[in-house]
Design a protein around this motif. Structure first.
Motif, mmCIF file in Angstrom:
data_model
loop_
_atom_site.group_PDB
_atom_site.id
_atom_site.type_symbol
_atom_site.label_atom_id
_atom_site.label_comp_id
_atom_site.label_asym_id
_atom_site.label_seq_id
_atom_site.Cartn_x
_atom_site.Cartn_y
_atom_site.Cartn_z
ATOM 1 N N GLU A 136 34.760 30.368 40.709
ATOM 2 C CA GLU A 136 36.073 30.283 41.091
ATOM 3 C C GLU A 136 36.167 29.908 42.501
ATOM 4 O OE1 GLU A 136 39.269 32.608 39.013
ATOM 5 O OE2 GLU A 136 37.548 33.739 38.594
ATOM 6 N N GLN B 287 37.959 42.400 42.178
ATOM 7 C CA GLN B 287 39.326 42.009 41.939
ATOM 8 C C GLN B 287 39.451 40.912 40.733
ATOM 9 O OE1 GLN B 287 41.919 42.185 45.281
ATOM 10 N NE2 GLN B 287 40.752 43.398 46.160
ATOM 11 N N GLY B 288 38.318 40.512 39.995
ATOM 12 C CA GLY B 288 38.625 39.871 38.745
ATOM 13 C C GLY B 288 38.014 38.232 39.027
ATOM 14 N N MET B 289 37.734 37.888 40.352
ATOM 15 C CA MET B 289 37.229 36.530 40.471
ATOM 16 C C MET B 289 35.852 36.426 40.286
ATOM 17 S SD MET B 289 39.637 34.993 43.612
ATOM 18 C CE MET B 289 39.411 33.304 43.255
ATOM 19 N N VAL C 175 42.231 36.559 47.120
ATOM 20 C CA VAL C 175 42.513 36.844 45.605
ATOM 21 C C VAL C 175 44.264 36.879 45.392
ATOM 22 C CG1 VAL C 175 42.554 38.614 43.758
ATOM 23 C CG2 VAL C 175 40.569 38.024 45.106
ATOM 24 N N ALA C 176 44.735 37.590 46.272
ATOM 25 C CA ALA C 176 46.644 37.838 46.219
ATOM 26 C C ALA C 176 47.066 36.322 46.148
ATOM 27 C CB ALA C 176 46.941 38.434 47.200
ATOM 28 N N GLU C 177 46.512 35.333 47.026
ATOM 29 C CA GLU C 177 47.014 33.934 47.129
ATOM 30 C C GLU C 177 46.900 33.256 45.732
ATOM 31 O OE1 GLU C 177 48.381 33.096 51.438
ATOM 32 O OE2 GLU C 177 46.471 32.090 50.959
ATOM 33 N N ALA C 178 45.390 33.399 45.497
ATOM 34 C CA ALA C 178 45.137 32.804 44.188
ATOM 35 C C ALA C 178 45.867 32.944 43.083
ATOM 36 C CB ALA C 178 43.642 33.165 43.920
ATOM 37 N N ARG C 179 46.205 34.209 42.910
ATOM 38 C CA ARG C 179 47.217 34.793 42.023
ATOM 39 C C ARG C 179 48.942 34.424 42.191
ATOM 40 N NH1 ARG C 179 44.485 40.855 41.349
ATOM 41 N NH2 ARG C 179 42.467 40.105 40.077
ATOM 42 N N GLY C 180 48.871 33.803 43.280
ATOM 43 C CA GLY C 180 50.220 33.236 43.620
ATOM 44 C C GLY C 180 51.278 33.991 44.310
#
Length: 298
Positions: free
Chosen positions: A6, A53-55, A268-273
């Protein structure tokens, strides 16, 4: 492991050797403490935080074909990181970083990233040979890039069409290497993650606070700039606006890797919207957890 990444984390993958004491230290101090060896390097620190964090990150770096390199790669794979694209060198040793930290912060550090520097553009081959991209179909995803690459290679990346479609996120390896990022600033292609000192070095001035530093970097040409200033206000600036947020107050027990945790959590935060304010808040929380020791070395 084989998987679809990702995000690509390009830069230093090495062993961190860190001596830490609970005492205040100065030059010549000899105190009891602990010495640990953990996987590190800016690119790897970011990748490990992203994975927690899941990525799913893939590493592009140089590692020696030595015992330390084999152990490091095995550790990376155990953590769920994609190592398939790392350049393995027959004649270059695995890089290392050594730091001494006291209760009053980082006392001194030496980064031996010579193998990464000597490998040069060999680490970027997967972006042109079809594994991750090619000239007629450049990689278009997220890239976290660290400043341990040579000035020449960073300047090349700043204008290379292979990076033209990527969402490029960049951090200096240290204040001493901050000016290496100037070509990326001037190309207007990257989002920068820097501290107040690094921002000043890039703009050849001293800024009173993170907000003015972020605005200064954007004026210099940066697409976007996130600037931290220890326990004072952090800032996120682009051509439209500069926002600020106060980080949480914590007891500082370590400093190595805090900026990497900030950058990874923000990505991560921005990738999650998340919007800009929420992403900045998440990044500050991750950095605070790291420096306070709440996020363990694993």
């Amino acid at each position: 492991m084989t998987s679809t990444p990702e995000i690509l984390c390009i830069g230093s993958v090495l062993w961190d050797i860190i001596g830490r004491s609970s005492s205040h230290m100065r030059v010549g101090t000899d105190v009891p403490g602990r010495i640990i060896r953990v996987p590190g390097g800016v690119a790897l620190n970011i990748a490990m935080t992203l994975r927690r964090q899941g990525m799913v990150p893939a590493l592009l770096s140089a590692v020696g074909k030595d015992a330390e390199g084999a152990e490091l790669l095995a550790d990376c794979r155990r953590r769920g990181l994609i190592t398939d694209h790392i350049y393995l060198s027959e004649d270059l040793p695995t890089d290392r970083y050594m730091a001494v930290e006291g209760a009053n912060g980082l006392i001194a550090a030496i980064a031996d990233a010579h193998s990464l520097e000597e490998a040069g553009d060999k680490i970027l081959r997967p972006l042109s040979n079809g594994m991750l991209g090619r000239a007629d179909a450049p990689y278009s995803g997220l890239i976290a890039l660290d400043g341990n690459l040579t000035e020449a290679l960073l300047a090349h990346i700043a204008t290379d069409p292979l990076f033209a479609q990527a969402d490029l996120r960049v951090a200096p390896a240290s204040p001493g290497k901050a000016t290496r990022l100037l070509p990326l600033v001037e190309a207007g292609r990257a989002t920068l993650y820097v501290n107040l000192e690094e921002a000043g070095l890039l703009c050849q001035t001293e800024f009173p606070d993170a907000a003015s530093a972020a605005a200064g970097l954007v004026a210099r040409g940066a697409k976007r700039a996130l600037v931290t200033d220890g326990g004072r206000l952090s800032a996120d600036g682009d051509a439209d606006a500069v926002i600020t947020r106060q980080p949480p107050e914590v007891m500082v027990t370590r400093v190595t890797g805090a900026g990497d945790s900030f950058m990874a959590a923000h990505i991560v935060a921005e990738a999650r919207g998340a919007d800009r304010d929420a992403a900045l808040k998440a990044a500050q929380a991750a950095a605070a957890a790291h420096v306070s020791g709440e996020t363990p070395y694993d």
